[in-house]
Design a protein around this motif. Structure first.
Motif, mmCIF file in Angstrom:
data_model
loop_
_atom_site.group_PDB
_atom_site.id
_atom_site.type_symbol
_atom_site.label_atom_id
_atom_site.label_comp_id
_atom_site.label_asym_id
_atom_site.label_seq_id
_atom_site.Cartn_x
_atom_site.Cartn_y
_atom_site.Cartn_z
ATOM 1 N N ALA A 1 0.836 -1.206 0.000
ATOM 2 C CA ALA A 1 0.000 0.000 0.000
ATOM 3 C C ALA A 1 0.863 1.245 0.000
ATOM 4 C CB ALA A 1 -0.913 0.013 1.217
ATOM 5 N N GLY A 2 0.317 2.331 -0.521
ATOM 6 C CA GLY A 2 0.931 3.648 -0.440
ATOM 7 C C GLY A 2 -0.062 4.617 0.163
ATOM 8 N N TRP A 3 0.467 5.633 0.874
ATOM 9 C CA TRP A 3 -0.390 6.581 1.589
ATOM 10 C C TRP A 3 -0.207 8.004 1.075
ATOM 11 C CZ3 TRP A 3 -4.129 5.228 4.949
ATOM 12 C CH2 TRP A 3 -4.077 3.931 5.473
ATOM 13 N N GLY A 4 -1.328 8.721 1.022
ATOM 14 C CA GLY A 4 -1.300 10.141 0.682
ATOM 15 C C GLY A 4 -2.275 10.896 1.563
ATOM 16 N N GLY B 1 7.713 4.229 -4.402
ATOM 17 C CA GLY B 1 8.941 4.214 -3.598
ATOM 18 C C GLY B 1 9.058 2.952 -2.770
ATOM 19 N N ARG B 2 7.948 2.516 -2.209
ATOM 20 C CA ARG B 2 7.985 1.297 -1.384
ATOM 21 C C ARG B 2 8.274 0.070 -2.246
ATOM 22 N NH1 ARG B 2 4.823 2.024 3.916
ATOM 23 N NH2 ARG B 2 4.318 4.236 3.958
ATOM 24 N N LEU B 3 7.724 0.036 -3.451
ATOM 25 C CA LEU B 3 7.985 -1.107 -4.342
ATOM 26 C C LEU B 3 9.448 -1.138 -4.778
ATOM 27 C CD1 LEU B 3 4.747 -0.979 -6.551
ATOM 28 C CD2 LEU B 3 5.332 -2.749 -4.869
ATOM 29 N N LEU B 4 10.052 0.040 -4.942
ATOM 30 C CA LEU B 4 11.447 0.122 -5.389
ATOM 31 C C LEU B 4 12.428 0.200 -4.225
ATOM 32 C CD1 LEU B 4 10.937 2.730 -8.266
ATOM 33 C CD2 LEU B 4 11.474 0.303 -8.560
ATOM 34 N N ASP B 5 11.897 0.306 -2.990
ATOM 35 C CA ASP B 5 12.716 0.482 -1.786
ATOM 36 C C ASP B 5 13.594 1.733 -1.874
ATOM 37 O OD1 ASP B 5 13.436 -0.203 0.795
ATOM 38 O OD2 ASP B 5 15.149 -1.417 0.158
ATOM 39 N N LEU B 6 13.000 2.815 -2.343
ATOM 40 C CA LEU B 6 13.716 4.088 -2.458
ATOM 41 C C LEU B 6 12.853 5.215 -1.905
ATOM 42 C CD1 LEU B 6 15.096 3.951 -6.119
ATOM 43 C CD2 LEU B 6 16.476 3.980 -4.022
ATOM 44 N N PRO B 7 13.461 6.195 -1.229
ATOM 45 C CA PRO B 7 12.679 7.362 -0.800
ATOM 46 C C PRO B 7 12.250 8.213 -2.002
ATOM 47 C CG PRO B 7 14.992 7.598 -0.145
ATOM 48 C CD PRO B 7 14.863 6.259 -0.818
ATOM 49 N N VAL B 8 11.133 8.918 -1.840
ATOM 50 C CA VAL B 8 10.578 9.679 -2.962
ATOM 51 C C VAL B 8 11.552 10.744 -3.466
ATOM 52 C CG1 VAL B 8 8.754 11.339 -3.580
ATOM 53 C CG2 VAL B 8 8.154 9.159 -2.498
ATOM 54 N N CYS B 9 12.343 11.370 -2.577
ATOM 55 C CA CYS B 9 13.293 12.397 -3.060
ATOM 56 C C CYS B 9 14.283 11.799 -4.056
ATOM 57 C CB CYS B 9 13.996 13.100 -1.902
ATOM 58 S SG CYS B 9 14.932 12.013 -0.823
ATOM 59 N N HIS B 10 14.637 10.529 -3.874
ATOM 60 C CA HIS B 10 15.546 9.899 -4.837
ATOM 61 C C HIS B 10 14.839 9.645 -6.163
ATOM 62 C CE1 HIS B 10 18.821 8.397 -1.858
ATOM 63 N NE2 HIS B 10 18.348 9.574 -1.525
ATOM 64 N N LEU C 1 14.096 14.773 7.338
ATOM 65 C CA LEU C 1 13.353 13.968 6.365
ATOM 66 C C LEU C 1 13.263 12.522 6.848
ATOM 67 C CD1 LEU C 1 12.340 14.710 3.457
ATOM 68 C CD2 LEU C 1 14.483 13.785 2.618
ATOM 69 N N PRO C 2 12.100 11.874 6.666
ATOM 70 C CA PRO C 2 12.046 10.454 7.025
ATOM 71 C C PRO C 2 13.005 9.628 6.157
ATOM 72 C CG PRO C 2 9.918 11.207 6.157
ATOM 73 C CD PRO C 2 10.836 12.381 6.147
ATOM 74 N N GLU C 3 13.549 8.583 6.738
ATOM 75 C CA GLU C 3 14.602 7.820 6.050
ATOM 76 C C GLU C 3 14.065 6.638 5.233
ATOM 77 O OE1 GLU C 3 17.761 8.474 5.770
ATOM 78 O OE2 GLU C 3 17.735 10.237 7.071
ATOM 79 N N GLY C 4 12.860 6.180 5.545
ATOM 80 C CA GLY C 4 12.375 4.936 4.925
ATOM 81 C C GLY C 4 12.051 5.079 3.455
ATOM 82 N N PRO C 5 11.627 3.965 2.810
ATOM 83 C CA PRO C 5 11.221 4.030 1.404
ATOM 84 C C PRO C 5 9.910 4.800 1.237
ATOM 85 C CG PRO C 5 10.758 1.851 2.304
ATOM 86 C CD PRO C 5 11.488 2.619 3.379
ATOM 87 N N GLY C 6 9.645 5.246 0.027
ATOM 88 C CA GLY C 6 8.432 6.015 -0.242
ATOM 89 C C GLY C 6 8.488 7.347 0.466
ATOM 90 N N LEU C 7 7.371 7.747 1.082
ATOM 91 C CA LEU C 7 7.337 9.001 1.842
ATOM 92 C C LEU C 7 7.853 8.808 3.260
ATOM 93 C CD1 LEU C 7 3.875 10.361 0.616
ATOM 94 C CD2 LEU C 7 6.151 11.101 -0.139
ATOM 95 N N GLY C 8 7.855 7.564 3.751
ATOM 96 C CA GLY C 8 8.404 7.297 5.073
ATOM 97 C C GLY C 8 7.449 7.590 6.221
ATOM 98 N N VAL C 9 6.162 7.592 5.962
ATOM 99 C CA VAL C 9 5.165 7.833 7.004
ATOM 100 C C VAL C 9 4.008 6.857 6.806
ATOM 101 C CG1 VAL C 9 3.591 9.515 8.058
ATOM 102 C CG2 VAL C 9 5.734 10.297 7.055
ATOM 103 N N THR C 10 3.658 6.113 7.870
ATOM 104 C CA THR C 10 2.538 5.169 7.800
ATOM 105 C C THR C 10 1.586 5.434 8.965
ATOM 106 O OG1 THR C 10 4.027 3.499 6.869
ATOM 107 C CG2 THR C 10 1.913 2.715 7.718
ATOM 108 N N PRO C 11 0.292 5.618 8.699
ATOM 109 C CA PRO C 11 -0.640 5.860 9.810
ATOM 110 C C PRO C 11 -0.691 4.675 10.768
ATOM 111 C CG PRO C 11 -1.675 6.342 7.702
ATOM 112 C CD PRO C 11 -0.374 5.659 7.398
#
Ligand code: MG
Length: 392
Positions: A63-66, A134-143, A367-377
């Motif tokens: 899943a991805g969150w916005g 980002g989560r599927l690619l294991d990369l943060p969105v800034c990358h 900045l959060p370090e994890g993949p994607g946006l790095g924030v999960t509810p």
């Protein structure tokens, strides 16, 4: 291909001890929905924090969150996400995120919807697709946006809640002692006027920290010029939103007539709204709001502004941190970032509802370090769902 299977929207209503920007003015009462008008800028506010979360789930279960702008009546945007947008997003791949953004935008253009609640819905979906990608690619969105130029991002303290001038100046002083070096006050609740406000704040914090003033769209061009000029001897760093959003010529007049850099844009959603203002040299600082623009729209706006040599001070609205993280990811990737708004009455209080290592302390966002946006509810976020949802 791991395509999108489900798009969900979650409108939240989170109680807060005092409304955003401080207590209600004398004689002002919230209506049955908890909404009220601030006389200072004739704008609707809520006694609660409202936001809209979007979850996009792929066939694999990832899943991805916005997060969408939902400051008032979050059910409206949540309904648009579910009823109108979801069928156009299901079956698409998260790697098509920009294409999906453009397809959704195009789909309602000639129906006359190229702004407002429709774009707010797109913003949340777009962030969720970037997060999923980002989560599927294991990369943060800034990358994914081409690189992280900054490790930590300078932040300015926004809003000085307090019943009188001295109380508000004391809030500013307190934050400067905690390692921040820039503060913004809100014209709508500067009841003694902006000149008295900057005098009191400057007196409290000394000569060095930056003081920004949000004029809350309250003046005509010539009124704004006179007020800003009167404040300049006290070291005004930025003059935000001096005139009504529709008054492009008035804004350009202000920008030409004062020494202070003029900032605007928190209410705008697309490059099409920014372009005439940039062409008119109506501001030298833009303030895009992630919950109105999405990652795709925000990034485009910033790069357009860079071609006009404008700096970016992103706006930060009410949310639980997903949109904030998205805003930081783009801010870290663009060439013209300056500093980010820090909503100190919202950020840490609502951050308890998410899993993240994002933070704001000692003058900087981390900045959060994890993949994607790095924030999960967290599950407790959903205890604040607007009930009944979906409506019966
Ligand atoms: Mg503002």
């Amino acid at each position: 291909m791991d395509t999108v299977e489900l798009v969900e929207a979650f409108p939240l209503r989170i109680p807060r001890p005092t409304p955003y920007l401080g207590g209600l003015e004398h004689g002002v009462e919230p209506n049955a929905k908890g909404l009220f008008i601030r006389p200072g800028n004739r704008t609707v506010y809520s006694v609660h924090d409202h936001t809209v979360l979007v979850r996009v789930t792929a066939q694999s279960g990832q899943a991805g969150w916005g997060e969408c702008f939902g400051v008032v009546a979050p059910e409206i945007v949540a309904t648009i996400v579910k009823e109108l947008a979801e069928p156009m997003v299901v079956g698409r791949h998260p790697h098509q995120v920009v294409e999906v953004f453009d397809d959704l935008y195009d789909s309602l253009r000639v129906r006359g919807y190229f702004g407002g609640f429709w774009l707010d819905a797109l913003a949340g979906i777009d962030q969720a697709l970037w997060d999923l990608r980002g989560r599927l690619l294991d990369l943060p969105v800034c990358h994914l946006l081409g690189g992280r130029r900054l490790k930590q991002l300078p932040a300015y303290v926004s809003g000085l809640p307090g019943t009188d001038l001295q109380a508000r100046a004391a809030v500013a002083k307190d934050w400067m002692e905690r390692g921040f070096s820039a503060v913004k006050f809100a014209g709508a609740v500067a009841h003694e006027g902006e000149l008295a406000e900057i005098r009191a704040v400057r007196e409290a914090i000394g000569p060095d920290p930056q003081i920004l003033a949000d004029f809350h769209w309250r003046y005509t061009g010539s009124e704004a010029v006179a007020i800003i000029r009167s404040m300049e001897p006290h070291g005004l760093a930025v003059a935000e939103a001096p005139v009504k959003p529709e008054d492009v010529a008035g804004l350009a007049h202000v920008a030409r007539s004062v020494q202070t850099p003029v900032a605007a844009g928190e209410e705008l959603r697309t490059v099409h709204e920014y372009l005439p203002r940039l062409e008119a040299r109506a501001m030298s600082i833009i303030q895009p709001e992630m919950l109105h623009t999405g990652v795709t729209g925000f990034h485009r706006i910033c790069l357009l502004a860079d071609a006009f040599h404008c700096r970016v001070m992103p706006h930060a609205t009410i949310g639980i941190g997903i949109g904030q993280a998205a805003s930081l990811h783009v801010a870290a990737a663009i060439p013209n970032f300056d500093m980010h708004e820090f909503q100190h009455t919202i950020f840490h209080r609502n951050l308890r509802l998410v899993d993240t290592d994002m933070d704001c302390r000692e003058g900087h966002f981390h900045l959060p370090e994890g993949p994607g946006l790095g924030v999960t509810p967290k599950p407790e976020a959903f205890s604040y769902m607007v009930e009944p949802w979906p409506p019966p």
